[in-house]
Design a protein around this motif. Structure first.
Motif, mmCIF file in Angstrom:
data_model
loop_
_atom_site.group_PDB
_atom_site.id
_atom_site.type_symbol
_atom_site.label_atom_id
_atom_site.label_comp_id
_atom_site.label_asym_id
_atom_site.label_seq_id
_atom_site.Cartn_x
_atom_site.Cartn_y
_atom_site.Cartn_z
ATOM 1 N N ASP A 196 0.832 -1.209 0.000
ATOM 2 C CA ASP A 196 0.000 0.000 0.000
ATOM 3 C C ASP A 196 0.860 1.250 0.000
ATOM 4 O O ASP A 196 0.487 2.264 -0.578
ATOM 5 C CB ASP A 196 -0.926 0.013 1.210
ATOM 6 N N HIS A 197 2.023 1.155 0.672
ATOM 7 C CA HIS A 197 2.925 2.310 0.735
ATOM 8 C C HIS A 197 3.329 2.758 -0.671
ATOM 9 O O HIS A 197 3.400 3.944 -0.948
ATOM 10 C CB HIS A 197 4.166 1.959 1.559
ATOM 11 N N PHE A 198 3.563 1.786 -1.553
ATOM 12 C CA PHE A 198 4.002 2.123 -2.898
ATOM 13 C C PHE A 198 2.841 2.350 -3.863
ATOM 14 O O PHE A 198 3.064 2.778 -4.985
ATOM 15 C CB PHE A 198 4.932 1.051 -3.454
ATOM 16 N N ALA A 199 1.625 2.047 -3.454
ATOM 17 C CA ALA A 199 0.479 2.225 -4.351
ATOM 18 C C ALA A 199 0.367 3.670 -4.809
ATOM 19 O O ALA A 199 -0.067 3.943 -5.923
ATOM 20 C CB ALA A 199 -0.806 1.763 -3.673
ATOM 21 N N ALA A 200 0.766 4.588 -3.959
ATOM 22 C CA ALA A 200 0.662 6.009 -4.289
ATOM 23 C C ALA A 200 1.979 6.585 -4.799
ATOM 24 O O ALA A 200 2.113 7.798 -4.919
ATOM 25 C CB ALA A 200 0.194 6.785 -3.064
ATOM 26 N N LEU A 201 2.958 5.720 -5.107
ATOM 27 C CA LEU A 201 4.254 6.170 -5.601
ATOM 28 C C LEU A 201 4.213 6.297 -7.113
ATOM 29 O O LEU A 201 3.757 5.396 -7.811
ATOM 30 C CB LEU A 201 5.340 5.170 -5.201
ATOM 31 N N ALA A 218 10.099 11.826 -8.005
ATOM 32 C CA ALA A 218 9.388 10.755 -7.302
ATOM 33 C C ALA A 218 8.323 11.437 -6.453
ATOM 34 O O ALA A 218 8.625 12.372 -5.706
ATOM 35 C CB ALA A 218 10.350 9.964 -6.420
ATOM 36 N N ARG A 219 7.092 10.956 -6.594
ATOM 37 C CA ARG A 219 5.996 11.533 -5.822
ATOM 38 C C ARG A 219 5.289 10.415 -5.059
ATOM 39 O O ARG A 219 5.025 9.355 -5.614
ATOM 40 C CB ARG A 219 5.011 12.244 -6.737
ATOM 41 N N LEU A 220 5.003 10.677 -3.818
ATOM 42 C CA LEU A 220 4.286 9.748 -2.965
ATOM 43 C C LEU A 220 2.997 10.437 -2.535
ATOM 44 O O LEU A 220 3.040 11.481 -1.876
ATOM 45 C CB LEU A 220 5.137 9.375 -1.749
ATOM 46 N N ALA A 221 1.879 9.866 -2.973
ATOM 47 C CA ALA A 221 0.560 10.464 -2.711
ATOM 48 C C ALA A 221 0.540 11.928 -3.168
ATOM 49 O O ALA A 221 -0.001 12.799 -2.493
ATOM 50 C CB ALA A 221 0.186 10.334 -1.237
ATOM 51 N N GLY A 222 1.196 12.200 -4.296
ATOM 52 C CA GLY A 222 1.200 13.542 -4.869
ATOM 53 C C GLY A 222 2.266 14.473 -4.326
ATOM 54 O O GLY A 222 2.502 15.537 -4.879
ATOM 55 N N GLU A 223 2.941 14.082 -3.248
ATOM 56 C CA GLU A 223 3.979 14.921 -2.652
ATOM 57 C C GLU A 223 5.339 14.538 -3.226
ATOM 58 O O GLU A 223 5.683 13.359 -3.299
ATOM 59 C CB GLU A 223 3.999 14.729 -1.131
ATOM 60 N N THR A 224 6.128 15.530 -3.627
ATOM 61 C CA THR A 224 7.460 15.267 -4.168
ATOM 62 C C THR A 224 8.369 14.799 -3.040
ATOM 63 O O THR A 224 8.530 15.500 -2.039
ATOM 64 C CB THR A 224 8.036 16.523 -4.843
ATOM 65 N N VAL A 225 8.943 13.597 -3.219
ATOM 66 C CA VAL A 225 9.794 13.009 -2.186
ATOM 67 C C VAL A 225 11.193 12.670 -2.698
ATOM 68 O O VAL A 225 12.018 12.151 -1.950
ATOM 69 C CB VAL A 225 9.144 11.752 -1.562
ATOM 70 N N GLY A 226 11.463 12.955 -3.976
ATOM 71 C CA GLY A 226 12.787 12.654 -4.502
ATOM 72 C C GLY A 226 12.927 13.063 -5.945
ATOM 73 O O GLY A 226 11.963 13.500 -6.585
#
Length: 159
Positions: A3-8, A62-70
């Motif tokens: 689930d953590h990566f579902a939004a990646l 890289a975006r996680l749930a729409g937030e830029t994380v990398g």
């Protein structure tokens, strides 16, 4: 996929895009804090706008749930050989496998551009990065550039 990566997601953007610039600035600030003599991105111009524009390369967020994380970039060095540059994951997101997923995405993009080999360099002040690249199948090679911040150079053959 957990689930953590579902939004990646990984998105190709212009390196001048605001989220790309924010990620790069965070990366540069982190390097400046870690390197004994600081870090000046103007000292080694690793990327030009053309380097990260097709067909020469790309810049990826890289975006996680729409937030830029990398972020990270692929740059063509010569026919068949690409370089991975400016790979960074937000410190709050490290240790969760995002870096490995981003690296795999960048390698896939290099492969899709027709490259059979990827190279990268890193600083000896970043031992975690060196260990990460080794664990991802990179082997140390002689220097292929004059980056004043690099102390290790790596290469991987893409299958």
């Amino acid at each position: 996929m957990s689930d953590h990566f579902a939004a990646l997601s990984f998105e190709t953007v212009a390196a001048s895009e605001p989220d790309a610039q924010a990620s790069l600035n965070a990366y540069y600030t982190e390097l400046d804090d870690m390197f004994p003599s600081g870090f000046d991105p103007q000292e080694w111009m690793a990327l030009t706008p053309e380097d990260t524009t097709e067909p020469h390369g790309c810049f990826v967020l890289a975006r996680l749930a729409g937030e830029t994380v990398g972020c990270g970039a692929v740059k063509t060095l010569e026919p068949g050989v690409a370089e991975i540059k400016r790979m960074w994951i937000h410190p709050d997101q490290r240790g969760r496998g995002l870096g490995r997923r981003l690296l795999a995405d960048l390698e896939d993009r290099a492969r899709a551009m027709g490259h059979h080999t990827v190279r990268l360099d890193t600083s000896t002040h970043l031992p975690v990065a060196s260990a990460f690249y080794r664990s991802a199948g990179y082997r140390e090679i002689p220097p292929y550039n004059d980056n004043p911040y690099a102390g290790q150079w790596f290469e991987k053959r893409l299958s």
